[in-house]
Design a protein around this motif. Structure first.
Motif, PDB file in Angstrom:
ATOM      1  N   TYR A 342       0.825  -1.208   0.000  1.00 43.00           N
ATOM      2  CA  TYR A 342       0.000   0.000   0.000  1.00 43.00           C
ATOM      3  C   TYR A 342       0.862   1.262   0.000  1.00 43.00           C
ATOM      4  CZ  TYR A 342      -3.818   2.928   1.976  1.00 43.00           C
ATOM      5  OH  TYR A 342      -4.746   3.879   2.245  1.00 43.00           O
ATOM      6  N   ILE A 343       1.787   1.360   0.965  1.00 40.63           N
ATOM      7  CA  ILE A 343       2.601   2.575   1.063  1.00 40.63           C
ATOM      8  C   ILE A 343       3.584   2.674  -0.100  1.00 40.63           C
ATOM      9  CG2 ILE A 343       4.509   1.813   2.544  1.00 40.63           C
ATOM     10  CD1 ILE A 343       3.861   4.482   4.161  1.00 40.63           C
ATOM     11  N   ARG A 344       4.017   1.515  -0.587  1.00 43.29           N
ATOM     12  CA  ARG A 344       4.965   1.544  -1.706  1.00 43.29           C
ATOM     13  C   ARG A 344       4.287   2.017  -2.985  1.00 43.29           C
ATOM     14  NH1 ARG A 344       9.471  -3.199  -1.031  1.00 43.29           N
ATOM     15  NH2 ARG A 344      10.436  -2.155   0.738  1.00 43.29           N
ATOM     16  N   THR A 345       2.983   1.878  -3.029  1.00 39.15           N
ATOM     17  CA  THR A 345       2.254   2.309  -4.212  1.00 39.15           C
ATOM     18  C   THR A 345       1.834   3.769  -4.083  1.00 39.15           C
ATOM     19  OG1 THR A 345       1.372   0.073  -4.238  1.00 39.15           O
ATOM     20  CG2 THR A 345       0.391   1.623  -5.775  1.00 39.15           C
ATOM     21  N   ARG A 346       1.288   4.084  -2.922  1.00 39.58           N
ATOM     22  CA  ARG A 346       0.681   5.410  -2.775  1.00 39.58           C
ATOM     23  C   ARG A 346       1.598   6.454  -2.168  1.00 39.58           C
ATOM     24  NH1 ARG A 346      -5.029   5.003  -0.137  1.00 39.58           N
ATOM     25  NH2 ARG A 346      -4.670   7.232  -0.164  1.00 39.58           N
ATOM     26  N   GLY A 347       2.697   6.044  -1.574  1.00 38.38           N
ATOM     27  CA  GLY A 347       3.578   7.016  -0.925  1.00 38.38           C
ATOM     28  C   GLY A 347       3.009   7.419   0.422  1.00 38.38           C
ATOM     29  N   PRO A 348       3.691   8.369   1.107  1.00 37.14           N
ATOM     30  CA  PRO A 348       3.242   8.748   2.441  1.00 37.14           C
ATOM     31  C   PRO A 348       1.859   9.399   2.397  1.00 37.14           C
ATOM     32  CG  PRO A 348       5.152  10.074   1.759  1.00 37.14           C
ATOM     33  CD  PRO A 348       4.848   9.128   0.648  1.00 37.14           C
ATOM     34  N   CYS A 349       0.930   8.901   3.180  1.00 40.14           N
ATOM     35  CA  CYS A 349      -0.386   9.548   3.208  1.00 40.14           C
ATOM     36  C   CYS A 349      -1.020   9.446   4.578  1.00 40.14           C
ATOM     37  CB  CYS A 349      -1.318   9.056   2.117  1.00 40.14           C
ATOM     38  SG  CYS A 349      -1.215   7.322   1.772  1.00 40.14           S
ATOM     39  N   GLY A 350      -0.477  10.194   5.488  1.00 42.73           N
ATOM     40  CA  GLY A 350      -1.053  10.331   6.811  1.00 42.73           C
ATOM     41  C   GLY A 350      -1.234   9.006   7.508  1.00 42.73           C
ATOM     42  N   LYS A 351      -2.296   8.883   8.261  1.00 40.53           N
ATOM     43  CA  LYS A 351      -2.564   7.661   9.012  1.00 40.53           C
ATOM     44  C   LYS A 351      -3.643   6.842   8.343  1.00 40.53           C
ATOM     45  CE  LYS A 351      -2.384   6.197  12.745  1.00 40.53           C
ATOM     46  NZ  LYS A 351      -1.801   5.330  13.727  1.00 40.53           N
ATOM     47  N   SER A 352      -3.913   7.154   7.068  1.00 37.10           N
ATOM     48  CA  SER A 352      -5.078   6.562   6.430  1.00 37.10           C
ATOM     49  C   SER A 352      -4.977   5.050   6.343  1.00 37.10           C
ATOM     50  CB  SER A 352      -5.253   7.148   5.045  1.00 37.10           C
ATOM     51  OG  SER A 352      -4.049   7.027   4.347  1.00 37.10           O
ATOM     52  N   GLN A 353      -3.740   4.533   6.225  1.00 38.28           N
ATOM     53  CA  GLN A 353      -3.614   3.113   5.971  1.00 38.28           C
ATOM     54  C   GLN A 353      -4.091   2.263   7.146  1.00 38.28           C
ATOM     55  OE1 GLN A 353       0.391   1.894   5.329  1.00 38.28           O
ATOM     56  NE2 GLN A 353      -0.185  -0.042   4.434  1.00 38.28           N
ATOM     57  N   VAL A 354      -3.480   2.452   8.309  1.00 37.72           N
ATOM     58  CA  VAL A 354      -3.853   1.597   9.436  1.00 37.72           C
ATOM     59  C   VAL A 354      -5.291   1.893   9.865  1.00 37.72           C
ATOM     60  CG1 VAL A 354      -2.952   2.974  11.365  1.00 37.72           C
ATOM     61  CG2 VAL A 354      -2.949   0.523  11.541  1.00 37.72           C
ATOM     62  N   GLU A 355      -5.717   3.130   9.720  1.00 35.88           N
ATOM     63  CA  GLU A 355      -7.088   3.482  10.104  1.00 35.88           C
ATOM     64  C   GLU A 355      -8.101   2.808   9.183  1.00 35.88           C
ATOM     65  OE1 GLU A 355      -7.822   4.816  12.897  1.00 35.88           O
ATOM     66  OE2 GLU A 355      -5.690   5.098  13.286  1.00 35.88           O
ATOM     67  N   SER A 356      -7.756   2.719   7.885  1.00 32.35           N
ATOM     68  CA  SER A 356      -8.723   2.163   6.930  1.00 32.35           C
ATOM     69  C   SER A 356      -8.944   0.676   7.174  1.00 32.35           C
ATOM     70  CB  SER A 356      -8.236   2.387   5.501  1.00 32.35           C
ATOM     71  OG  SER A 356      -7.121   1.562   5.247  1.00 32.35           O
ATOM     72  N   LEU A 357      -8.003   0.058   7.906  1.00 32.10           N
ATOM     73  CA  LEU A 357      -8.134  -1.375   8.147  1.00 32.10           C
ATOM     74  C   LEU A 357      -9.022  -1.689   9.334  1.00 32.10           C
ATOM     75  CD1 LEU A 357      -4.439  -2.477   7.756  1.00 32.10           C
ATOM     76  CD2 LEU A 357      -6.328  -2.909   6.207  1.00 32.10           C
ATOM     77  N   LYS A 358      -9.305  -0.676  10.126  1.00 27.00           N
ATOM     78  CA  LYS A 358     -10.037  -0.926  11.374  1.00 27.00           C
ATOM     79  C   LYS A 358     -11.327  -1.695  11.113  1.00 27.00           C
ATOM     80  CE  LYS A 358      -8.572   1.741  15.180  1.00 27.00           C
ATOM     81  NZ  LYS A 358      -8.466   3.060  15.771  1.00 27.00           N
ATOM     82  N   LEU A 359     -11.542  -2.718  11.919  1.00 20.33           N
ATOM     83  CA  LEU A 359     -12.746  -3.526  11.771  1.00 20.33           C
ATOM     84  C   LEU A 359     -13.928  -2.770  12.337  1.00 20.33           C
ATOM     85  CD1 LEU A 359     -11.279  -6.884  13.094  1.00 20.33           C
ATOM     86  CD2 LEU A 359     -11.865  -6.374  10.732  1.00 20.33           C
ATOM     87  N   PRO A 360     -15.094  -2.948  11.734  1.00 22.70           N
ATOM     88  CA  PRO A 360     -16.276  -2.303  12.326  1.00 22.70           C
ATOM     89  C   PRO A 360     -16.551  -2.934  13.692  1.00 22.70           C
ATOM     90  CG  PRO A 360     -16.893  -3.802  10.541  1.00 22.70           C
ATOM     91  CD  PRO A 360     -15.404  -3.764  10.567  1.00 22.70           C
ATOM     92  N   ILE A 361     -16.894  -2.125  14.666  1.00 21.50           N
ATOM     93  CA  ILE A 361     -17.167  -2.665  16.002  1.00 21.50           C
ATOM     94  C   ILE A 361     -18.678  -2.791  16.163  1.00 21.50           C
ATOM     95  CG2 ILE A 361     -16.952  -2.262  18.477  1.00 21.50           C
ATOM     96  CD1 ILE A 361     -14.312  -0.894  17.893  1.00 21.50           C
ATOM     97  N   CYS A 362     -19.111  -4.018  16.415  1.00 17.90           N
ATOM     98  CA  CYS A 362     -20.545  -4.249  16.564  1.00 17.90           C
ATOM     99  C   CYS A 362     -20.919  -3.967  18.020  1.00 17.90           C
ATOM    100  CB  CYS A 362     -20.916  -5.670  16.221  1.00 17.90           C
ATOM    101  SG  CYS A 362     -20.275  -6.114  14.610  1.00 17.90           S
ATOM    102  N   PRO A 363     -22.021  -3.282  18.262  1.00 17.00           N
ATOM    103  CA  PRO A 363     -22.386  -2.918  19.620  1.00 17.00           C
ATOM    104  C   PRO A 363     -22.789  -4.114  20.496  1.00 17.00           C
ATOM    105  CG  PRO A 363     -24.039  -2.122  18.040  1.00 17.00           C
ATOM    106  CD  PRO A 363     -22.954  -2.756  17.267  1.00 17.00           C
ATOM    107  N   SER A 364     -23.111  -5.254  19.911  1.00 19.66           N
ATOM    108  CA  SER A 364     -23.588  -6.324  20.795  1.00 19.66           C
ATOM    109  C   SER A 364     -22.466  -7.259  21.217  1.00 19.66           C
ATOM    110  CB  SER A 364     -24.655  -7.126  20.086  1.00 19.66           C
ATOM    111  OG  SER A 364     -24.134  -7.603  18.876  1.00 19.66           O
TER     112      SER A 364
END
Ligand code: OGA
Ligand code: NI
Length: 364
Positions: A342-364
């Motif tokens: 990802y970073i090798r393709t897009r170059g430096p781009c903030g914290k978007s990478q690890v944040e975009s991977l975050k799993l949705p948290i289900c409330p139950s």
């Protein structure tokens, strides 16, 4: 084929642009207004908040148990709240630090034709480079760099390292070995501080087969420093980074809330920061914090970033001990090899990478 075979445009060395001495930088380096370095940061505010924490590692060997505990607690807080700290009395010889820094300064002083023989490509990034990412038409950073692998030893190919002086490869190797030892100590401290067994992080990284690489960043003087960045905001994709900053030219800025703090390096210190992989393993207890580099018109700057990484094909995931009913796993399983494409393709781009991977948290 992954589309990373060659650069999308001819490579221009930033050092050559700077040495031409023009008053203006080419449009490729002019950042959009919102990304330019503004003077608005926390400088001037007092107290603990205007520099990253400084940790004296000698205190970890103290006979005084309270001092040892306090030092561990300072490191723990720094990893949770800042993602960054400086270490002094870290055990790496100041002589080898100075010698390595000087070897790299000498490399960047070589005539451009000599440096060109080490030109890199986006397949491996090894060698002399002037951009990160392969997006055609991307705005570029005001820096050149040299990237090489130190670990695993199967990837340590000294034929690709500079050899303009006989001792230079030996110096780089020794520096790598010493900084690796510092990383091994820090990995134990982080494990214990997270409530894990001492070897937990090292094992999660693949034990004997961890990776390490060095990126030497060269930031030439910039005639319009308010329009450009030496390195765009990013978080480091690997495990942790040990940065040897330039001792007399500031430039590194660390995200703090909505602003940026300019790091003031302590004499002979290293700057340590948590990378995305430790953020994942710690299930976000530790933060991989965004940072960037600003440039100036007075002085060039050289920094050595040593990246300590998990083995490429081992699955990285939140540690079982740090996952529970009240704290579900925040990230999916992924190898570091998959992640860094990802970073090798897009170059430096903030914290978007690890944040975009975050799993949705289900409330139950
Ligand atoms: C890096 C980095 C900071 C600096 O190489 O990832 O953040 O001060 N470098 O050069
Ligand atoms: Ni970085």
């Amino acid at each position: 084929m992954n589309g990373l075979q060659s650069w999308p445009e001819p490579i221009v060395r930033v050092q050559s642009l700077a040495e031409r001495g023009g008053k203006f930088i080419p449009p490729r380096y002019v950042k959009p207004l919102c990304d330019r370095p503004s003077k608005l940061n926390f400088e001037g505010s007092d107290g603990d908040n205007n520099n990253i924490p400084i940790i004296d590692m000698q205190n970890l060997n103290s006979k005084n148990p309270t001092l040892r505990e306090e030092t561990l607690a300072l490191i723990s807080r720094a990893c949770r709240e800042w993602g960054f700290f400086q270490v002094i009395n870290h055990g790496v010889s100041t002589e080898i630090m100075a010698r390595t820094r000087e070897a790299w300064r000498a490399f960047f002083r070589l005539p451009v034709e000599m440096k060109q023989q080490y030109s890199n490509s986006p397949t491996t990034y090894e060698g002399y480079g002037s951009r990160l990412g392969v997006e055609k038409g991307a705005k570029l950073d005001w820096s050149d760099y040299f990237f090489l692998h130190l670990l695993p030893t199967s990837l340590r190919d000294q034929n690709k390292w500079p050899h303009f002086a006989t001792s230079c490869r030996e110096t780089i190797g020794q520096y790598g070995d010493e900084v690796t030892k510092l990383c091994e100590i820090l990995m134990k401290i982080f494990s214990v501080n997270l409530g894990l067994k001492e070897d937990a992080l090292e094992e999660a990284f693949g034990g004997e087969e961890v990776g390490a690489c060095l990126r030497v960043n060269y930031y030439p003087k910039c005639p319009q420093p308010d329009l450009a960045l030496g390195l765009s905001p990013h978080s480091d994709p690997g495990g942790m980074t040990i940065l040897l900053p330039d001792h007399d030219v500031p430039g590194l800025q660390v995200r703090r809330g909505d602003g940026w703090i300019t790091v003031k390096p302590a004499p002979n210190a290293f700057i340590v920061n948590i990378g995305d992989q430790i953020q994942v393993i710690s299930n976000a207890n530790y933060k991989s914090v965004e940072h960037r580099v600003i440039v100036n018109s007075e002085k060039e700057r050289v920094s050595l970033a040593f990246f300590y990484n998990p083995k490429g094909d081992i699955v990285i995931k939140p540690s079982d001990e740090l996952v529970g009913e009240d704290r579900p796993p925040l990230y999916p399983n992924m190898t570091f090899n998959e992640y860094r494409v990802y970073i090798r393709t897009r170059g430096p781009c903030g914290k978007s990478q690890v944040e975009s991977l975050k799993l949705p948290i289900c409330p139950s």
